[in-house]
Design an enzyme around this catalytic site. Structure first.
Site, PDB file in Angstrom:
ATOM      1  N   ALA A  65      14.105  -6.571  14.121  1.00  0.00           N
ATOM      2  CA  ALA A  65      14.363  -5.165  14.430  1.00  0.00           C
ATOM      3  C   ALA A  65      13.576  -4.345  13.419  1.00  0.00           C
ATOM      4  CB  ALA A  65      15.853  -4.878  14.315  1.00  0.00           C
ATOM      5  N   GLY A 109      15.754  -9.936  14.865  1.00  0.00           N
ATOM      6  CA  GLY A 109      15.803  -9.562  16.282  1.00  0.00           C
ATOM      7  C   GLY A 109      14.758 -10.289  17.118  1.00  0.00           C
ATOM      8  N   GLU A 112      16.289 -13.557  17.865  1.00  0.00           N
ATOM      9  CA  GLU A 112      17.356 -13.283  18.845  1.00  0.00           C
ATOM     10  C   GLU A 112      16.785 -13.024  20.232  1.00  0.00           C
ATOM     11  OE1 GLU A 112      18.929 -10.293  16.090  1.00  0.00           O
ATOM     12  OE2 GLU A 112      20.901 -11.194  16.400  1.00  0.00           O
ATOM     13  N   GLU A 132      18.477 -11.686   7.996  1.00  0.00           N
ATOM     14  CA  GLU A 132      19.288 -10.475   7.768  1.00  0.00           C
ATOM     15  C   GLU A 132      20.109 -10.552   6.489  1.00  0.00           C
ATOM     16  OE1 GLU A 132      19.033 -12.095  10.650  1.00  0.00           O
ATOM     17  OE2 GLU A 132      18.760 -10.677  12.302  1.00  0.00           O
TER      18      GLU A 132
END
Ligand code: COA
Length: 257
Positions: A65, A109, A112, A132
């Site tokens: 992200a 992300g 993911e 993260e």
């Protein structure tokens, strides 16, 4: 049409390239909105029978992200996660195969996103991880759930708590990816598998995705979904065609009906 995605439709395969190479294709709000929009196309456009997702350039699939957007997030953190989860659920539950062609870093992300796809093929330089923890965070787009589903609890716990990265060979050994190929062969390998799936009965492909995904839905019996889907297949023209073709010793021609 899109500002941060490139899309091309060739031979019924939609290639989606996340196109922010100077930021290692990090998922910002625009990328998320555009992924949601491209999913509308995948769901609604009959000319698209399958899709692959990859990243622009040779270094990154998606490096996470977009961290530069994080400092503005305070009380809306949960909404940010839910938004990403909703879009990634649409990938996971799409009625057509969506495959990740992982051409480099797939972090946070990005990992993911790859895990929300139906399966993954990696280039030799691919690296996976959920770093993260190094930011004082945890994954928010399904990473704690899908990593555990794909590689098992012990390995997922270790990766999630150390933030360590997994190289392509280890990702293959741990079952996170189906194949590792040289970077220059990545898209062809992915497309060749999708070409084969695209010759199958589309309704059977959609029902396969639904039944397999039910393994992870504890509210519903996957065996019930499988039996129901099996029954539905018997009502289709494609089932009559597939069985007739076998008995007549010819190749089936499926119509999607
Ligand atoms: N969000 C926003 N920008 C990112 C990003 C992310 N997740 N990952 C990389 N970038 C940007 C960098 O800030 C840099 O931008 P700049 O040139 O404007 O400074 C550019 O992409 C290139 O990255 P850089 O860090 O210089 O490349 P590198 O080869 O030295 O390192 C990584 C590559 C992947 C190891 C490193 O970029 C990294 O650790 N990224 C963050 C990974 C992460 O924690 N993801 C989870 C987020 S929840």
């Amino acid at each position: 049409m899109y500002t941060s995605l490139l899309t091309t439709l060739d031979n019924h395969i939609l290639t989606i390239t996340i196109n922010r190479p100077d930021k290692l294709n990090a998922i910002n709000a625009t990328v998320m909105t555009e992924l949601d929009a491209v999913l509308d196309e995948i769901y609604e456009n009959d000319a698209i029978r399958s899709a692959l997702i990859t990243g622009a350039g040779q270094k990154a699939f998606v490096a996470g992200a977009d961290i530069s957007e994080f400092m503005q997030v305070t009380s809306e953190g949960m909404a940010l996660a839910k938004r990403g989860q909703d879009v990634f659920f649409r990938i996971e539950n799409a009625p057509k195969p969506i495959v990740a062609a992982v051409n480099g870093f797939a972090l946070g992300g990005g990992c993911e996103l790859a895990m929300a796809c139906h399966f993954r093929i990696a280039a030799e330089n691919a690296k996976f991880g959920q770093p993260e923890i190094n930011l004082g965070l945890i994954p928010g787009y399904g990473g704690t759930q899908r990593l555990t589903q794909l590689i098992g609890k012990g390995r997922a716990m270790e990766l999630l708590m150390t933030g360590n990265l997994l190289d392509a060979a280890s990702a293959l050994q741990w079952g996170l990816v189906n194949y590792v190929v040289p970077q220059e062969e990545l898209l062809n390998k992915t497309r060749s598998i999708l070409d084969l799936i695209n010759t199958k009965a589309p309704l059977s492909v959609a029902k396969t995705i639904r039944a397999v995904n039910t393994v992870y839905n504890y509210a519903v019996s996957g065996y019930d979904v499988e039996a129901d889907s099996f029954g539905e297949c018997f009502k289709t023209e494609d089932m009559r065609e597939g069985v007739s073709a076998f008995l007549e010793k010819r190749k089936p021609v499926f119509s999607g009906k």
